[in-house]
Enzyme design. Structure first.
Site, PDB file in Angstrom:
ATOM      1  N   GLU A  33      23.769 -36.288  24.366  1.00 53.26           N
ATOM      2  CA  GLU A  33      23.560 -35.804  22.994  1.00 53.26           C
ATOM      3  C   GLU A  33      24.126 -36.882  22.086  1.00 53.26           C
ATOM      4  O   GLU A  33      25.280 -36.846  21.666  1.00 53.26           O
ATOM      5  CB  GLU A  33      24.274 -34.474  22.728  1.00 53.26           C
ATOM      6  CG  GLU A  33      23.885 -33.910  21.370  1.00 53.26           C
ATOM      7  CD  GLU A  33      24.900 -32.930  20.765  1.00 53.26           C
ATOM      8  OE1 GLU A  33      26.008 -32.779  21.287  1.00 53.26           O
ATOM      9  OE2 GLU A  33      24.555 -32.339  19.734  1.00 53.26           O
TER      10      GLU A  33
ATOM     11  N   ASP B 243      27.209 -32.931  26.365  1.00 55.76           N
ATOM     12  CA  ASP B 243      27.380 -32.392  25.012  1.00 55.76           C
ATOM     13  C   ASP B 243      28.330 -33.277  24.203  1.00 55.76           C
ATOM     14  O   ASP B 243      29.376 -33.698  24.702  1.00 55.76           O
ATOM     15  CB  ASP B 243      27.983 -30.979  25.149  1.00 55.76           C
ATOM     16  CG  ASP B 243      28.104 -30.269  23.830  1.00 55.76           C
ATOM     17  OD1 ASP B 243      27.068 -30.092  23.171  1.00 55.76           O
ATOM     18  OD2 ASP B 243      29.231 -29.889  23.449  1.00 55.76           O
TER      19      ASP B 243
HETATM   20  C1  GLC Z   1      26.678 -29.700  20.525  1.00 55.77           C
HETATM   21  C2  GLC Z   1      25.812 -28.513  20.827  1.00 55.77           C
HETATM   22  C3  GLC Z   1      26.087 -27.448  19.809  1.00 55.77           C
HETATM   23  C4  GLC Z   1      27.539 -27.046  19.917  1.00 55.77           C
HETATM   24  C5  GLC Z   1      28.447 -28.262  19.778  1.00 55.77           C
HETATM   25  C6  GLC Z   1      29.838 -27.964  20.196  1.00 55.77           C
HETATM   26  O1  GLC Z   1      26.372 -30.281  19.319  1.00 55.77           O
HETATM   27  O2  GLC Z   1      24.478 -28.889  20.865  1.00 55.77           O
HETATM   28  O3  GLC Z   1      25.261 -26.333  19.975  1.00 55.77           O
HETATM   29  O4  GLC Z   1      27.843 -26.120  18.927  1.00 55.77           O
HETATM   30  O5  GLC Z   1      28.029 -29.329  20.585  1.00 55.77           O
HETATM   31  O6  GLC Z   1      29.934 -27.853  21.584  1.00 55.77           O
END
Ligand code: GLC
Length: 566
Positions: free
Chosen positions: A288, A228
């Protein structure tokens, strides 16, 4: 060690199926398991509710493994299911090595893992590395005093003056990225909500503890992690102000270039070391990664011979928000040339569903098939988002008081938050779409009556059956698994076509991205395929059986796939 024992242990090392991660799951051509796998992102709150409290759970997931297997899924990515105050619905973790009681127990997790293994499927977890919950014991200790054991595990600084944060950095969820804590008179940094304080990755003890978390889950059987928010792991230690840009954002804050608190080069060192741990467990790391250009993407694969993420997500592909062959062509070419294994995603839990983003309001089901025809047949690994396979649509709240996602509360009405894309999976046409007997935590859209697993399973022309047939092809056609991507008819602004070429055969993919019928013609001689004939594999419209490639007619938003050989 006695000689005989030494010999036995050498032989075991040489011939054991567990010798090295690499030997364990590569195919004869050297592909790793994750290169041929179809991934499925699943939001546990919304997938299946086994105890009828309106919130999905792990036993619910276990009960649906046969469905996922039948669909053609090989690996399931479960968004955070760890103990959490649920301020950001699990992305605020208060214990990295447990399961939130709302979702079940570690025993339930083991059972789900066993069920997946039995079906030859893998489980991937979400690793929230950038921050913990403010209720994590590390942060509770950290905030207790300036000399606390965990003080330096988070980012604490003095303000610039009374009521003035240390600098101008903004939280991506709105307003200042700093919160003042009266206990010690300092501010702590959070790129996301104040309840999600950033961990200090410059502290080696943080790295060690977090890497150990991954080891703990590997030992429990997981096959990798979706990492993440990796772009935001590091901040400029000098806390330089970010450049302010013209205008304001959806929260009314000034626009800003987050130059000094995102994408700092230090992140790559962490990822390279994390990769070494993953390699010891034959695991995959999916990032991500909000890359803006090919250079950024290359760096996440690992620049200068280093090994980093096997699968940085190409989220640039998802930002092509319209059915535009030239834009998709350009994006695919960029990713395809980045030197790594591409990853394609068209929806996730942070972005309105593809059904609505690409749909024109009249041909949405056909367009859903068109998009499946695209991202499931490119060179690389697709990550599906639950419900995409049945054409689930966004169900955005219409009143502020119904909003659950804090982004929607802060950003209303400009930003309604992410509830709309997180609604319960639609299993059948009974109440609450068969997700739960209790009122679900988010309401299902009215379209669940027609767009649900049970109804679509019976309809040969459904989106679900289209997904199944493309996924079946994807698993058995070597050209779709391993073939190179060759763009065709590159000046066509209505129809996106390409070949996946592998040895003496190829799969031709033709996607009419326009609302009018189209005629296309292919000469595949330059690609080494002299004949004009092809055998239909999948078609949503007229061409079937043996076809002549010099004139193919496509219906509006039609999808056509054929096999060509030398
Ligand atoms: C990422 C996740 C999102 C979350 C953020 C903070 O972007 O995909 O859903 O709110 O991280 O952890």
């Amino acid at each position: 060690m006695p000689r005989s024992i030494l010999l036995v242990s050498i032989l075991f090392t040489l011939f054991s199926p567990f010798t090295t991660a690499q030997q364990k799951s590569t195919d004869p051509e050297g592909h790793q398991w994750w290169q041929h796998a179809v991934f499925y992102e699943l939001y546990p709150r919304s997938f299946a509710d086994s105890n009828n409290n309106g919130i999905g759970d792990l036993n619910g997931i276990t009960s649906k493994l046969d469905y996922l297997k039948g669909l053609g899924v090989d690996a399931i990515w479960i968004t955070p299911c760890f103990p959490s105050p649920q301020v950001d619905f699990g992305y605020d973790v208060s214990d990295y090595e447990n399961i939130d009681p709302m979702y079940g127990t570690l025993g339930d997790f083991d059972q789900m893992m066993g069920g997946a293994k039995q079906r030859d499927m893998r489980i991937i977890l979400d690793f929230v590395m950038n921050h913990s919950s403010d209720q994590h014991k590390w942060f509770l200790d950290s905030k207790s005093s300036k000399t606390a054991q965990y003080r330096d595990w988070y980012v604490w600084r003095d303000g610039k003056g009374a009521n003035q944060p240390p600098n101008n950095w903004l939280s991506t969820f709105g307003h200042a990225a700093w919160t003042f804590d009266p206990t010690t008179g300092q501010w702590y940094y959070h790129f996301f909500y104040a309840e999600q304080p950033d961990l200090n990755w410059r502290n080696p003890a943080v790295e060690k503890a977090m890497f150990d978390v991954t080891r703990w889950w590997y030992d429990r059987g997981v096959s990798g992690f979706r990492l993440d928010a990796v772009d935001t792991l590091f901040e400029d230690p000098g806390l330089k102000n970010n450049p302010v840009l013209p205008g304001t954002n959806q929260y009314g804050d000034p626009n800003m270039d987050s130059k000094y608190n995102t994408k700092l080069p230090e992140v790559h060192g962490v990822l390279q070391r994390l990769r070494k741990v993953a390699d010891e467990h034959d695991a995959v790391l999916i990032g991500e990664t909000w890359t803006k250009n090919i250079a950024e993407l290359k760096n996440y694969y690992g620049a200068h011979g280093s090994q980093e993420l096997q699968m940085p997500m190409d989220l640039m592909f998802m930002t092509v928000d319209k059915l535009s062959p030239p834009e998709f062509r350009q994006q695919i070419a960029t990713v395809d040339s980045a030197g790594g294994w591409p990853v394609f995603v068209i929806s996730n839990h942070d972005k309105p569903r593809s059904y609505n983003r690409y749909g024109d309001g009249r041909h949405n089901d056909q367009i859903a098939k068109l998009m499946a025809g695209l991202y499931l047949t490119l060179r690389g690994t697709p990550i599906m988002y639950y419900g995409e396979e049945i054409g689930m649509e966004n169900n955005d709240p219409t009143r502020k008081e119904d909003v659950k996602d804090p982004i929607g509360k802060i950003g209303w009405p400009k930003d309604k938050g992410r509830d709309g894309e997180r609604t319960p999976m639609q299993w059948n046409e009974s109440e609450n779409a068969g997700f739960s007997q209790a009122t679900p935590w988010l309401p299902v859209p009215p379209s669940y009556k027609t767009h649900n697993v049970e109804a679509e399973s019976k309809d040969p022309n459904s989106i679900l059956n289209f997904y199944k047939s493309v996924l079946t092809l994807r698993h058995k056609e070597p050209a779709l698994l391993e073939g190179e991507y060759v763009a065709l008819n590159q000046n066509d602004s209505n129809v996106l076509s390409y070949l996946r070429r592998y040895k003496n055969e190829a799969v031709l993919v033709v996607l009419n991205m326009s609302s009018s019928p189209q005629k296309v013609s292919f000469n595949l001689k330059p690609q080494g395929f002299g004949g004009r004939k092809a055998t239909t594999l999948v078609s949503t419209g007229a061409p079937t059986g043996e076809v002549n490639l010099s004139e193919l007619s496509l219906e509006p938003f039609g999808v056509y796939m054929a096999k060509v050989s030398k």
